[in-house]
Write a protein that holds these residues in place. Structure first.
Motif, PDB file in Angstrom:
ATOM      1  N   GLY A   9      34.312 -29.119  32.429  1.00  0.00           N
ATOM      2  CA  GLY A   9      35.406 -29.081  31.456  1.00  0.00           C
ATOM      3  C   GLY A   9      35.486 -27.731  30.769  1.00  0.00           C
ATOM      4  N   LEU A  10      34.348 -27.204  30.392  1.00  0.00           N
ATOM      5  CA  LEU A  10      34.343 -25.897  29.726  1.00  0.00           C
ATOM      6  C   LEU A  10      34.866 -24.820  30.677  1.00  0.00           C
ATOM      7  CD1 LEU A  10      30.976 -26.065  27.770  1.00  0.00           C
ATOM      8  CD2 LEU A  10      33.286 -26.273  26.862  1.00  0.00           C
ATOM      9  N   ALA A  11      34.503 -24.959  31.966  1.00  0.00           N
ATOM     10  CA  ALA A  11      35.029 -24.006  32.938  1.00  0.00           C
ATOM     11  C   ALA A  11      36.541 -24.146  33.032  1.00  0.00           C
ATOM     12  CB  ALA A  11      34.388 -24.241  34.298  1.00  0.00           C
ATOM     13  N   LEU A  12      36.995 -25.401  33.009  1.00  0.00           N
ATOM     14  CA  LEU A  12      38.425 -25.666  33.148  1.00  0.00           C
ATOM     15  C   LEU A  12      39.215 -25.059  31.989  1.00  0.00           C
ATOM     16  CD1 LEU A  12      40.364 -27.288  34.986  1.00  0.00           C
ATOM     17  CD2 LEU A  12      40.189 -29.142  33.365  1.00  0.00           C
ATOM     18  N   LEU A  13      38.651 -25.108  30.792  1.00  0.00           N
ATOM     19  CA  LEU A  13      39.415 -24.579  29.666  1.00  0.00           C
ATOM     20  C   LEU A  13      39.224 -23.076  29.508  1.00  0.00           C
ATOM     21  CD1 LEU A  13      37.360 -24.077  27.068  1.00  0.00           C
ATOM     22  CD2 LEU A  13      37.549 -26.523  26.833  1.00  0.00           C
ATOM     23  N   GLY A  14      38.549 -22.461  30.487  1.00  0.00           N
ATOM     24  CA  GLY A  14      38.497 -21.001  30.515  1.00  0.00           C
ATOM     25  C   GLY A  14      37.469 -20.398  29.593  1.00  0.00           C
ATOM     26  N   LEU A  15      36.300 -21.010  29.538  1.00  0.00           N
ATOM     27  CA  LEU A  15      35.255 -20.456  28.686  1.00  0.00           C
ATOM     28  C   LEU A  15      34.728 -19.157  29.298  1.00  0.00           C
ATOM     29  CD1 LEU A  15      33.500 -21.174  26.169  1.00  0.00           C
ATOM     30  CD2 LEU A  15      31.756 -21.808  27.812  1.00  0.00           C
ATOM     31  N   PRO A  16      34.612 -18.099  28.517  1.00  0.00           N
ATOM     32  CA  PRO A  16      34.004 -16.872  29.045  1.00  0.00           C
ATOM     33  C   PRO A  16      32.582 -17.147  29.516  1.00  0.00           C
ATOM     34  CG  PRO A  16      35.053 -16.420  26.964  1.00  0.00           C
ATOM     35  CD  PRO A  16      35.100 -17.902  27.152  1.00  0.00           C
ATOM     36  N   GLY A  17      32.184 -16.384  30.506  1.00  0.00           N
ATOM     37  CA  GLY A  17      30.888 -16.655  31.122  1.00  0.00           C
ATOM     38  C   GLY A  17      31.054 -17.568  32.319  1.00  0.00           C
ATOM     39  N   MET A  18      32.271 -18.090  32.484  1.00  0.00           N
ATOM     40  CA  MET A  18      32.583 -18.882  33.670  1.00  0.00           C
ATOM     41  C   MET A  18      33.824 -18.262  34.316  1.00  0.00           C
ATOM     42  SD  MET A  18      31.836 -22.565  32.126  1.00  0.00           S
ATOM     43  CE  MET A  18      30.400 -23.429  32.670  1.00  0.00           C
ATOM     44  N   VAL A  72      45.095 -22.916  24.260  1.00  0.00           N
ATOM     45  CA  VAL A  72      44.767 -23.919  23.245  1.00  0.00           C
ATOM     46  C   VAL A  72      45.000 -25.317  23.816  1.00  0.00           C
ATOM     47  CG1 VAL A  72      45.344 -24.827  20.993  1.00  0.00           C
ATOM     48  CG2 VAL A  72      45.354 -22.384  21.366  1.00  0.00           C
ATOM     49  N   LEU A  73      46.135 -25.462  24.519  1.00  0.00           N
ATOM     50  CA  LEU A  73      46.466 -26.783  25.050  1.00  0.00           C
ATOM     51  C   LEU A  73      45.433 -27.222  26.078  1.00  0.00           C
ATOM     52  CD1 LEU A  73      50.324 -26.366  25.371  1.00  0.00           C
ATOM     53  CD2 LEU A  73      48.970 -27.120  23.423  1.00  0.00           C
ATOM     54  N   ALA A  74      44.927 -26.258  26.861  1.00  0.00           N
ATOM     55  CA  ALA A  74      43.893 -26.599  27.842  1.00  0.00           C
ATOM     56  C   ALA A  74      42.666 -27.132  27.134  1.00  0.00           C
ATOM     57  CB  ALA A  74      43.539 -25.375  28.681  1.00  0.00           C
ATOM     58  N   ALA A  75      42.304 -26.480  26.029  1.00  0.00           N
ATOM     59  CA  ALA A  75      41.153 -26.972  25.271  1.00  0.00           C
ATOM     60  C   ALA A  75      41.428 -28.382  24.773  1.00  0.00           C
ATOM     61  CB  ALA A  75      40.856 -26.042  24.103  1.00  0.00           C
ATOM     62  N   ALA A  76      42.666 -28.629  24.346  1.00  0.00           N
ATOM     63  CA  ALA A  76      42.989 -29.938  23.782  1.00  0.00           C
ATOM     64  C   ALA A  76      42.847 -31.034  24.829  1.00  0.00           C
ATOM     65  CB  ALA A  76      44.403 -29.925  23.199  1.00  0.00           C
TER      66      ALA A  76
END
Lengths: 508, 617
Positions: A400-409, A438-442
């Motif tokens: 999920g974190l990768a999906l929402l574009g977390l840096p380091g991924m 933001v919406l991706a994080a949501a």
């Protein structure tokens, strides 16, 4: 000798799954263990060859490498020289990353196929043929071959969905064939048109001609330019359906929801990327002027994809549908990157294609093991999964974190590059698209937290955590995602020269 | 050592990886050791680096990370005065919190994982403060955000923790997209992510002023999200659902100060954009007073401290917006010490009351827990700005800067906030420690918990003296650039600030200790005002009504739209082959549309199969 072997790498890579096909044919259909073992093992040679290709590829030199032509047949045509069709394969910086990703994802999807229950022999046969198709799509150096392999993926996937899918599988398979058949028709039209224009379907030859100023001048005249525009639009529509671009996305919702997770790993991870690949390979490379004129529209469509997908993903309760809409949203970023038509944008688009390949493969592997244990993928019935299944939840969280574009991924790099590219050209649309972050994080956190956190739901009490045969492939996918995120040059280096060439040709 | 500064963040990273891999095998004792020891190494390295930096050396280095086209992005390390100071603050607080957590988190089923997350956070935060370029900083900026998310939601089974974690991530991400755009715009206009290069282009005057204003405002939006400034402040009080050591480390001392650090880092850009400076100063001032007002009526000990943090961060922003660069950074440092002290002491209080957090149900702790009482009192005096405690010096610098900069409104708000701060802190103090004990208590005297608190208490007393007498701290921080202009302010400003603080304390005393004034006076006289504060000005409710519900509604509407309109459109397309199929049925019977395609493709495959033989032949 060494040289010849190296030259044969792409063709070997494309057809290497056939070894498995032959072995599978010799195994009786009731030996489930054998079939599974061989099915998984058969996907290893392509992965090994793809990695070999990656390490042998000379990133500094760029251009088409490991090119090989084996004559196949020729057709005599009136007035022009005979049309030769060859088994013509090779890699450049655009196809290499995608081919490597496709081979790796295929191996891991084969691992995820252990959840398949019925008709294993047929399943793995089709699966391996599908792999031949998708590798062929990326490695072909001639549009006729490309088309053939494209159709191979279509047919095999049709059966994989129609036979091994869940309840509404037939409807999903028909819908899939309907849309993609339509896409193929457009592609066929485009191919014929291109052949008429360039009298060749060879990539290098077509590119040469497309960037020849004399030919460009000729094509810009009335009424030829209208025909060219028509062919261009056919190309765009063909790949827009595959990507999918709004409003052609509804077919893939059904595929995501009905096909077995292992097949969705391939479908969402690799097959959608054929749309991105096609848009760059044929759209950008062969129609520089039309593409530039169309870039604004493309960016706008990208924006619609991003926001529309995100808004719909936010209200889905079924994880597979949620991820399908998330894919729509993420494909919008590819469109952004392509629409930028500059180095960072195109690099971002290819990064996004590869990165999303790994991420959605990981998430659908997760879906597979989740469904295996709970029999549901509805987040309303899940909750508190972290207690009975901490590892599985951890993987979902990481995915999920990768999906929402977390840096380091990996996702962050691709989003950043695509936005960087588009901000140069269309700052307004790009700024609106950033809202998608933001919406991706949501939507992602809503799903991850609903399923993983909170009190334990009735449905999943006593659910078992993953065992290593499932954990290991998911970890491999996660490692790929983190590797690209932490050290992006691993992916950026091989594509650098090729992308630079493409961008410089269109003056971006 | 300064040339090896890149090693410092790696210690906690090692801790994270070790503990994550061995989360089932590590005992509480060994996990705590791994965490504390690596943090201790990082601390030792930071001290060393700071000493060398004070000795006059700076350092920067990097290696290639991502290249596309002509652009090469590097990843690296930079140590100048600000970085060195931040390294020390972060590693020190992290070390102390990890020592403290061993007792506080005792018996938690995911104890090693807690330390793993603390390690990951410390790594990210240290990486953030030594970043020489904006992109790298953004990467770590997001990573500290995710650590904050993970630790707020550490008790994942609590629905409140789950909600708070989600809220923290999404609210800060709203700010982050501002920073994201700013990073991109800066790159487009300067061709680099490197601070040094960006400032060089700025010096050359090559960034158009209106673009610069936009960029700085967007950077500030990022800072607003991270540092809990109005209107993105609501996540920070909710973040108190996390374990108390986390609140001390992340949501008081280090991560939330990252926004202030960001503005300080980008300070030359802000100085060149007067509008942005106005926005920073006024946002800071407004937030300082707004949050202090809410803190007046909160009843959860951690929430009072959380609103106080928001308010103090507002102070720092106010300072930066008033060109008080050194003052803002100074307050960042002192606040890190005394707020960490307050949180850790509050953790001890919470343990003493058996995990009770409601201050209305506390009282009389002074008699039984005198030591905690003294430490807490030191924290209260420091934050209220009573000399000689650390907070006095930094707060006085801020008020001086605000006065010198000429925004009288901002200055006045600062003074009023100082009064409010003293009042709510001592309201808290008296409610917890004075009066008769209202609940059964347990003894908390674990040295592992008390020692970190004691260290922070000492620092809260002494840290102010780096700037007194003389102004050696600001001289060092700015490399001698900041002249005595701010220092030469009137003598009446510190006197005024002491006076209002004492007034606040006195009022708290009369209402909550001596009880000569009824504490419920306000809530009875003007109930609407009390209610407004208690409901935190209805900001959460407003977000819910204005943003979240409509967005959900839009999503639900689009579900229908997607199903009927978009698919309907495609049905029309689908009708075309069906039409053909109908015609074709006149010629042939049977199902046509789909199978035609399949058979054509089958034919093609057949041809390949037949001719492919040549390949092998």
């Amino acid at each position: 000798m060494m040289e010849q072997l190296q030259q044969a790498l792409p063709i070997g890579l494309v057809f290497s799954p056939l070894i498995g096909v032959i072995v599978l044919l010799c195994i009786p259909r009731d030996k489930a263990g054998w079939l599974k073992g061989v099915g998984i093992l058969a996907t290893l040679p392509p992965s090994v060859l793809a990695l070999l290709l990656y390490f042998q590829f000379d990133a500094r030199a760029g251009g088409v490498q490991f090119e090989q032509r084996l004559p196949w047949f020729q057709i005599q045509l009136p007035q022009i020289p005979p049309w030769e069709v060859a088994f013509h394969f090779g890699v450049d910086g655009l196809s290499l990353p995608l081919a490597v990703m496709a081979a790796l994802v295929a191996t891991l999807a084969a691992c995820a196929s252990v959840y398949i229950q019925k008709r294993l022999k047929g399943y793995f046969l089709l699966f391996l043929l599908l792999e031949v198709g998708m590798l062929g799509v990326f490695l072909a150096r001639n549009m006729f071959l490309f088309f053939l392999f494209f159709e191979v993926t279509l047919v095999t996937l049709f059966f994989l969905i129609g036979i091994w899918g869940s309840i509404y599988r037939e409807k999903a398979a028909n819908r899939f064939l309907l849309y993609n058949g339509l896409g193929s028709a457009f592609l066929l039209l485009a191919m014929i048109g291109l052949f008429v224009l360039f009298q060749s379907l060879d990539y290098s030859r077509m590119q040469e001609m497309a960037h020849d100023s004399r030919i460009q001048a000729m094509l810009a005249q009335e009424p030829v330019n209208n025909i060219v525009r028509g062919i261009f639009l056919c190309t765009v529509v063909a790949f827009a359906i595959k990507l999918p671009m709004f409003p052609f996305h509804t077919w893939m919702l059904r595929v995501h929801a009905e096909a077995p997770p292992a097949v969705v790993m391939i479908h969402s991870g690799v097959l959608l990327k054929m749309g991105a690949y096609g848009l760059i390979r044929f759209g950008v490379e062969l129609f520089p002027q039309q593409m530039q004129a169309f870039a604004g529209v493309l960016a706008l469509l990208g924006l619609i994809n991003i926001l529309y997908g995100a808004a719909l993903a936010f209200v889905q309760n079924e994880l597979r549908r949620l991820l399908a809409y998330a894919s729509v949203s993420h494909m919008g970023i590819i469109l952004f990157g392509i629409a930028a038509l500059n180095v960072s944008g195109l690099t971002g688009a290819v990064f996004q294609a590869v990165s999303h390949g790994f991420i959605s493969a990981l998430l659908f592997f997760f879906i597979g093991s989740l469904y295996e244990r709970t029999g549901t993928t509805d987040i309303r019935q899940l909750g508190g999964m972290a207690r009975p299944a901490p590892v599985l939840t951890g993987i979902f969280l990481a995915g999920g974190l990768a999906l929402l574009g977390l840096p380091g991924m990996s996702g962050f790099i691709s989003e950043f590059l695509a936005f960087l590219g588009l901000f140069h050209e269309e700052p307004g649309l790009a700024a609106a698209g950033v809202l998608g972050l933001v919406l991706a994080a949501a939507y992602t956190l809503r799903a991850v937290l609903k399923a993983g956190f909170g009190p334990v739901a009735e449905q999943i009490k006593g659910m078992a955590d993953t065992r290593w045969p499932e954990t290991a492939p998911m970890m491999v996918l996660l490692s790929c995602i983190i590797l690209i995120g932490v050290w992006p040059d691993v992916l950026g280096e091989p594509m650098k020269v090729t992308i630079q060439t493409i961008a410089s040709r269109i003056g971006g | 050592m300064i040339a090896n500064a890149w090693i410092i963040p790696l210690f906690p990273l090692v801790s994270f990886l070790l503990l994550l891999a061995g989360r089932k095998t590590f005992s509480e004792r060994s996990a705590a050791w791994v965490g504390s020891l690596t943090a201790c190494f990082a601390l030792a390295g930071s001290v060393w680096v700071l000493l060398e930096q004070v000795g006059g050396s700076s350092y920067r280095a990097g290696l290639e990370w991502l290249s596309f086209g002509e652009t090469n992005i590097r990843f690296g390390v930079e140590v100048d005065q600000l970085n060195a100071l931040m390294l020390l603050v972060v590693s020190l607080v992290s070390f102390l919190v990890q020592v403290y957590s061993r007792r506080y988190m005792k018996g938690d089923e995911r104890f090693p994982l807690f330390y793993a997350y603390l390690g990951l956070f410390t790594f990210s935060m240290l990486g953030l403060v030594i970043s020489p370029n904006l992109l790298q900083m953004y990467i770590f900026w997001e990573l500290v955000g995710v650590c904050s998310f993970l630790l707020i939601g550490f008790w994942y089974f609590k629905p409140e923790a789950k909600r708070a974690a989600k809220k923290a991530f999404i609210m800060t991400r709203i700010g982050d997209i501002g920073l994201f755009i700013a990073v991109i715009l800066l790159f487009i206009h300067t061709g680099s992510f490197d601070w040094a290069q960006i400032f060089a282009v700025l010096e050359a005057g090559e960034i158009p002023p209106e673009v610069l204003t936009w960029i700085t405002l967007l950077i500030f939006l990022g800072a607003v999200g991270k540092s809990g400034q109005f209107p993105l402040h609501t996540w920070l009080p909710d973040a108190m659902e996390g374990p108390t050591p986390v609140s001390a480390l992340i949501h008081a001392a280090t991560m939330v100060a990252a926004g202030v650090y960001l503005v300080a880092r980008a300070f030359p850009l802000f100085e060149a954009a007067p509008i942005a400076m106005d926005v920073v100063a006024w946002t800071g001032a407004f937030t300082a007073m707004f949050a202090a007002a809410i803190a007046l009526v909160q009843n959860d000990i951690k929430r009072v401290l959380a609103y106080s943090t928001v308010s103090q961060l507002g102070y720092m922003m106010l300072a930066l917006g008033s060109v008080g660069y050194a003052a803002g950074v100074f307050h960042l440092m002192t606040h890190a010490f005394f707020k960490a002290l307050l949180f850790l002491a509050a953790g001890a209080v919470i343990l003493a009351f058996h995990h009770q957090q409601d201050i209305r149900r506390m009282g009389g702790l002074w008699n039984s827990h005198r030591r905690i009482g003294w430490f807490f009192l030191i924290g209260c005096l420091a934050i209220s700005g009573i000399p000689p405690f650390a907070g006095f010096f930094s707060k006085e610098e801020i008020l001086m800067a605000a006065y010198a900069d000429g925004r009288i409104g901002v200055f006045l708000i600062g003074v009023v906030t100082a009064f409010l701060t003293a009042f709510y802190m001592f309201r808290l103090f008296f409610l917890v420690f004075w009066g008769e004990s209202r609940r059964e208590r347990q003894a908390v005297a674990d040295p592992g918990m008390m020692r970190p608190i004691a260290v922070l208490a000492v620092l809260s007393v002494l840290a102010g003296f780096v700037q007194f007498p003389g102004d050696s701290f600001s001289q060092w921080l700015t490399g001698g650039a900041e002249s005595a202009a701010t220092g030469a302010g009137a003598v009446w400003i510190p006197l005024l600030s002491i006076l209002v603080s004492l007034a606040g304390m006195a009022l708290a005393w009369t209402m909550y200790a001596a009880k000569t004034v009824d504490p419920d006076l306000v809530s009875r006289r003007i109930p609407w005002a009390y209610r407004l504060l208690e409901r935190k000005f209805y900001v959460d409710e407003a977000y819910n009504q204005v943003l979240i519900r409509p967005y959900r509604g839009l999503g639900l509407f689009l579900v229908g739209f997607d199903r009927y309109i978009v698919q309907g459109l495609v049905r029309i397309i689908a009708a075309v082959p069906r039409r053909i199929g109908v015609w074709a049925r006149a010629l042939q019977n049977g199902q046509f549309q789909t199978y035609t395609l399949v058979s054509v493709i089958g034919l093609v495959l057949l041809i390949i199969g037949l001719t492919a033989g040549r390949l092998f032949g």
